[in-house]
Design a protein around this motif. Structure first.
Motif, PDB file in Angstrom:
ATOM      1  N   LEU A 230      47.675 -89.390 104.317  1.00 11.06           N
ATOM      2  CA  LEU A 230      48.682 -90.466 104.120  1.00 11.06           C
ATOM      3  C   LEU A 230      47.886 -91.635 103.320  1.00 11.06           C
ATOM      4  CD1 LEU A 230      50.740 -90.794 107.200  1.00 11.06           C
ATOM      5  CD2 LEU A 230      51.531 -89.684 105.030  1.00 11.06           C
ATOM      6  N   PHE A 231      46.492 -91.840 103.856  1.00  8.36           N
ATOM      7  CA  PHE A 231      45.602 -92.770 103.321  1.00  8.36           C
ATOM      8  C   PHE A 231      44.737 -92.381 102.337  1.00  8.36           C
ATOM      9  CE2 PHE A 231      42.430 -96.296 104.557  1.00  8.36           C
ATOM     10  CZ  PHE A 231      43.107 -97.221 103.931  1.00  8.36           C
ATOM     11  N   GLY A 232      44.924 -91.027 101.848  1.00  8.79           N
ATOM     12  CA  GLY A 232      44.138 -90.456 101.012  1.00  8.79           C
ATOM     13  C   GLY A 232      43.794 -91.201  99.714  1.00  8.79           C
ATOM     14  N   LEU A 233      44.844 -91.627  98.992  1.00  7.43           N
ATOM     15  CA  LEU A 233      44.824 -92.298  97.768  1.00  7.43           C
ATOM     16  C   LEU A 233      43.539 -93.501  97.845  1.00  7.43           C
ATOM     17  CD1 LEU A 233      45.903 -91.881  95.086  1.00  7.43           C
ATOM     18  CD2 LEU A 233      47.399 -94.096  95.579  1.00  7.43           C
ATOM     19  N   LEU A 285      51.714 -86.726  98.883  1.00  8.23           N
ATOM     20  CA  LEU A 285      50.819 -86.650 100.072  1.00  8.23           C
ATOM     21  C   LEU A 285      51.855 -86.628 101.272  1.00  8.23           C
ATOM     22  CD1 LEU A 285      47.874 -89.196  99.101  1.00  8.23           C
ATOM     23  CD2 LEU A 285      47.725 -86.806  99.251  1.00  8.23           C
ATOM     24  N   PHE A 286      52.704 -87.408 101.336  1.00  2.00           N
ATOM     25  CA  PHE A 286      53.623 -87.431 102.332  1.00  2.00           C
ATOM     26  C   PHE A 286      54.365 -86.183 102.538  1.00  2.00           C
ATOM     27  CE2 PHE A 286      58.020 -88.033 104.122  1.00  2.00           C
ATOM     28  CZ  PHE A 286      57.982 -88.579 105.365  1.00  2.00           C
ATOM     29  N   GLY A 287      54.931 -85.712 101.205  1.00  3.41           N
ATOM     30  CA  GLY A 287      55.656 -84.330 101.405  1.00  3.41           C
ATOM     31  C   GLY A 287      54.557 -83.293 102.039  1.00  3.41           C
ATOM     32  N   LEU A 288      53.350 -83.321 101.616  1.00  3.16           N
ATOM     33  CA  LEU A 288      52.368 -82.343 102.304  1.00  3.16           C
ATOM     34  C   LEU A 288      52.423 -82.447 103.754  1.00  3.16           C
ATOM     35  CD1 LEU A 288      49.379 -82.470  99.773  1.00  3.16           C
ATOM     36  CD2 LEU A 288      50.797 -80.760  99.935  1.00  3.16           C
ATOM     37  N   VAL A 289      52.280 -83.503 104.308  1.00  2.37           N
ATOM     38  CA  VAL A 289      52.354 -83.691 105.975  1.00  2.37           C
ATOM     39  C   VAL A 289      53.858 -83.306 106.347  1.00  2.37           C
ATOM     40  CG1 VAL A 289      52.403 -85.627 107.566  1.00  2.37           C
ATOM     41  CG2 VAL A 289      50.764 -85.611 105.694  1.00  2.37           C
ATOM     42  N   TYR A 290      54.785 -83.821 105.706  1.00  2.48           N
ATOM     43  CA  TYR A 290      55.987 -83.435 106.550  1.00  2.48           C
ATOM     44  C   TYR A 290      56.436 -82.122 106.285  1.00  2.48           C
ATOM     45  CZ  TYR A 290      61.174 -84.683 107.313  1.00  2.48           C
ATOM     46  OH  TYR A 290      62.141 -84.856 107.931  1.00  2.48           O
ATOM     47  N   PHE A 291      56.284 -81.270 104.969  1.00  2.00           N
ATOM     48  CA  PHE A 291      56.660 -80.084 104.906  1.00  2.00           C
ATOM     49  C   PHE A 291      55.993 -78.797 105.584  1.00  2.00           C
ATOM     50  CE2 PHE A 291      59.502 -82.317 101.983  1.00  2.00           C
ATOM     51  CZ  PHE A 291      60.715 -82.158 102.417  1.00  2.00           C
ATOM     52  N   ILE A 292      54.303 -79.186 105.507  1.00  2.00           N
ATOM     53  CA  ILE A 292      53.495 -78.224 105.966  1.00  2.00           C
ATOM     54  C   ILE A 292      52.878 -78.466 107.207  1.00  2.00           C
ATOM     55  CG2 ILE A 292      51.190 -77.135 105.131  1.00  2.00           C
ATOM     56  CD1 ILE A 292      51.730 -77.973 102.422  1.00  2.00           C
ATOM     57  N   SER A 293      53.391 -77.514 108.101  1.00  2.00           N
ATOM     58  CA  SER A 293      52.863 -77.605 109.635  1.00  2.00           C
ATOM     59  C   SER A 293      51.609 -77.342 109.704  1.00  2.00           C
ATOM     60  CB  SER A 293      53.750 -76.641 110.480  1.00  2.00           C
ATOM     61  OG  SER A 293      53.416 -75.344 109.994  1.00  2.00           O
ATOM     62  N   ASN A 294      50.745 -76.658 109.131  1.00  3.33           N
ATOM     63  CA  ASN A 294      49.378 -76.447 109.204  1.00  3.33           C
ATOM     64  C   ASN A 294      48.630 -77.834 108.709  1.00  3.33           C
ATOM     65  OD1 ASN A 294      46.640 -75.731 108.816  1.00  3.33           O
ATOM     66  ND2 ASN A 294      47.256 -73.439 109.428  1.00  3.33           N
ATOM     67  N   VAL A 295      48.077 -78.474 109.413  1.00  6.31           N
ATOM     68  CA  VAL A 295      47.520 -79.744 109.110  1.00  6.31           C
ATOM     69  C   VAL A 295      46.120 -79.538 108.278  1.00  6.31           C
ATOM     70  CG1 VAL A 295      45.926 -79.977 111.006  1.00  6.31           C
ATOM     71  CG2 VAL A 295      46.900 -81.994 109.670  1.00  6.31           C
ATOM     72  N   PHE A 296      45.447 -78.308 108.495  1.00  6.06           N
ATOM     73  CA  PHE A 296      44.309 -78.095 107.764  1.00  6.06           C
ATOM     74  C   PHE A 296      44.551 -77.884 106.432  1.00  6.06           C
ATOM     75  CE2 PHE A 296      41.636 -74.580 106.139  1.00  6.06           C
ATOM     76  CZ  PHE A 296      40.321 -75.440 106.138  1.00  6.06           C
ATOM     77  N   VAL A 297      45.680 -76.739 106.198  1.00  7.27           N
ATOM     78  CA  VAL A 297      46.201 -76.537 104.712  1.00  7.27           C
ATOM     79  C   VAL A 297      46.518 -77.738 104.234  1.00  7.27           C
ATOM     80  CG1 VAL A 297      47.979 -75.256 103.386  1.00  7.27           C
ATOM     81  CG2 VAL A 297      46.675 -74.238 105.423  1.00  7.27           C
ATOM     82  N   ALA A 298      47.265 -78.566 104.934  1.00  8.28           N
ATOM     83  CA  ALA A 298      47.839 -79.752 104.063  1.00  8.28           C
ATOM     84  C   ALA A 298      46.466 -80.692 103.565  1.00  8.28           C
ATOM     85  CB  ALA A 298      48.830 -80.619 105.014  1.00  8.28           C
ATOM     86  N   PHE A 299      45.458 -80.890 104.698  1.00 12.31           N
ATOM     87  CA  PHE A 299      44.386 -81.454 104.071  1.00 12.31           C
ATOM     88  C   PHE A 299      43.817 -81.177 102.937  1.00 12.31           C
ATOM     89  CE2 PHE A 299      39.685 -82.970 104.647  1.00 12.31           C
ATOM     90  CZ  PHE A 299      39.972 -84.133 104.496  1.00 12.31           C
ATOM     91  N   VAL A 300      43.711 -79.690 103.053  1.00 15.55           N
ATOM     92  CA  VAL A 300      42.753 -79.289 101.803  1.00 15.55           C
ATOM     93  C   VAL A 300      43.621 -79.388 100.471  1.00 15.55           C
ATOM     94  CG1 VAL A 300      42.158 -76.943 100.837  1.00 15.55           C
ATOM     95  CG2 VAL A 300      41.526 -77.541 103.126  1.00 15.55           C
ATOM     96  N   LEU A 301      45.013 -79.135 100.680  1.00 22.15           N
ATOM     97  CA  LEU A 301      45.708 -79.482  99.423  1.00 22.15           C
ATOM     98  C   LEU A 301      45.927 -80.979  99.026  1.00 22.15           C
ATOM     99  CD1 LEU A 301      48.898 -77.182 100.075  1.00 22.15           C
ATOM    100  CD2 LEU A 301      47.167 -76.714  98.574  1.00 22.15           C
ATOM    101  N   VAL A 303      43.111 -82.887  99.459  1.00 22.68           N
ATOM    102  CA  VAL A 303      41.826 -83.188  98.582  1.00 22.68           C
ATOM    103  C   VAL A 303      41.896 -82.740  97.256  1.00 22.68           C
ATOM    104  CG1 VAL A 303      39.394 -82.691  98.832  1.00 22.68           C
ATOM    105  CG2 VAL A 303      40.774 -83.427 100.808  1.00 22.68           C
ATOM    106  N   VAL A 304      42.564 -81.568  97.101  1.00 23.96           N
ATOM    107  CA  VAL A 304      42.528 -80.764  95.728  1.00 23.96           C
ATOM    108  C   VAL A 304      43.405 -81.859  94.918  1.00 23.96           C
ATOM    109  CG1 VAL A 304      43.535 -78.764  94.612  1.00 23.96           C
ATOM    110  CG2 VAL A 304      42.233 -78.793  96.566  1.00 23.96           C
ATOM    111  N   LEU A 305      44.426 -82.254  95.366  1.00 21.65           N
ATOM    112  CA  LEU A 305      45.381 -83.220  94.639  1.00 21.65           C
ATOM    113  C   LEU A 305      44.629 -84.294  93.999  1.00 21.65           C
ATOM    114  CD1 LEU A 305      48.076 -84.361  93.690  1.00 21.65           C
ATOM    115  CD2 LEU A 305      48.627 -85.201  95.750  1.00 21.65           C
ATOM    116  N   LEU A 306      44.032 -85.090  95.163  1.00 16.94           N
ATOM    117  CA  LEU A 306      43.303 -86.310  94.665  1.00 16.94           C
ATOM    118  C   LEU A 306      42.200 -86.025  93.865  1.00 16.94           C
ATOM    119  CD1 LEU A 306      43.412 -87.680  98.368  1.00 16.94           C
ATOM    120  CD2 LEU A 306      44.573 -88.362  96.492  1.00 16.94           C
ATOM    121  N   TYR A 307      41.381 -85.076  94.010  1.00 21.22           N
ATOM    122  CA  TYR A 307      40.337 -84.864  92.910  1.00 21.22           C
ATOM    123  C   TYR A 307      40.941 -84.614  91.676  1.00 21.22           C
ATOM    124  CZ  TYR A 307      36.069 -82.682  90.775  1.00 21.22           C
ATOM    125  OH  TYR A 307      35.114 -82.361  90.016  1.00 21.22           O
TER     126      TYR A 307
END
Length: 319
Positions: A230-233, A285-301, A303-307
């Motif tokens: 959530l605070f990734g940006l 970013l919120f959508g990644l957290v809300y819709f993806i139950s696997n937090v590892f996958v959500a975090f990796v995605l 980072v890819v988005l932010l990069y």
């Protein structure tokens, strides 16, 4: 309704602080780090801080917030006071860092420390390691939020987003208190800003986000990564920029305008366009957290988005 009252309090306080700052010539001058072109009153974060502390104190006396959590959040009052003095008199880096260290220590003490650090494939439960990590994370969040407070509405909008996201995901009236405390100020800070937040607001918000992160991570270790997404940006931009400046042998203590949001502004994007685009990224970013139950996958995605966002900015305005 308490939230309407908090919004009005923040709004009115910001108005009077703005007029007082103009009368006393308490303005942010244009310098090498500035993204504004004219001296502008600062100290609007006082309104955010006062409203925030009144709001969570109301929740405390109404038995609507955990006492340890409340005390940890209230420790930010010391940071806000010293940061406002710094806004006025430019305190030394040692005084600022000592204050941040004290507040981080108080916050961890009231929360009972940081219990465990979930690194996906293994968990660290050593109190020394987890609390040292949390200590430095709090200090980094305080400073990076200050670094990212550079254009109209950016820091305030991020706080509103985090408050709304936190409320949807975790519940808790404290999130709404944060939202309305910031919204009253944000009315005056939107492009073109009539007043700036100042260190008194940005450092407090950074500390508050850090306490949110630790408090909820103590409830469920996976929540650490949810808050980092959530605070990734903010943390991604600040951390990557610091690393790139270090790699380029730049003096890290020297003021600069190399954060992604600053370079977008330099490329010709107006402040409001940068902020609205940032909120679009936050929505993803919120959508990644809300819709993806696997937090590892959500975090990796995330980072890819932010990069990808940073690479896009590099194409608009080189580092």
């Amino acid at each position: 309704m308490i939230y309407v009252a908090l919004f009005l309090l923040s709004f009115v306080l910001t108005y009077f602080i703005k007029n007082y700052a103009i009368k006393k010539s308490l303005v942010a001058e244009v310098n090498e780090r500035s993204s504004h072109s004219a001296p502008t009153p600062h100290g609007g974060g006082i309104a955010v801080a006062v409203t925030w502390f009144i709001g969570i104190s109301y929740l405390f006396f109404a038995h609507s917030i955990d006492s340890s959590f409340y005390y940890a959040l209230m420790a930010g009052a010391l940071l806000a006071v010293v940061s406002y003095i710094d806004d006025l008199y430019e305190l030394s880096a040692k005084v600022r860092l000592l204050t941040q260290a004290l507040v981080a220590t108080f916050g961890l003490y009231f929360l009972g420390g940081f219990e465990r650090l979930d690194l996906f494939f293994f968990t660290i439960e050593s109190p020394i390691i987890t609390n040292v990590f949390a200590f430095f994370m709090i200090i980094w969040f305080i400073n990076l939020y200050n670094f990212l407070d550079g254009i109209d509405g950016y820091a305030g909008s991020e706080a509103v987003f985090l408050g709304l996201a936190g409320f949807i995901l975790f519940g808790g009236a404290h999130f709404l208190v944060l939202v309305f405390a910031v919204l009253g100020f944000l009315v005056w800070n939107w492009h073109r800003a009539k007043i700036f937040m100042g260190d008194v607001g940005s450092t407090l918000l950074g500390y508050t986000v850090a306490i949110f992160t630790i408090y909820y991570a103590n409830q469920d270790a996976a929540n650490l990564w949810i808050w980092l997404i959530l605070f990734g940006l903010f943390w991604f931009d600040a951390t990557l920029t610091l690393f790139r400046r270090y790699r380029n042998d730049e003096k890290l203590s020297q003021a600069h305008r190399k954060h992604a949001y600053q370079r977008l502004n330099q490329s010709g994007w107006a402040h409001d366009k940068v902020v609205i685009s940032a909120m679009g990224v936050n929505a993803v970013l919120f959508g990644l957290v809300y819709f993806i139950s696997n937090v590892f996958v959500a975090f990796v995605l995330s980072v890819v988005l932010l990069y990808g966002v940073v690479r896009y900015v590099d194409g608009k305005k080189g580092f």
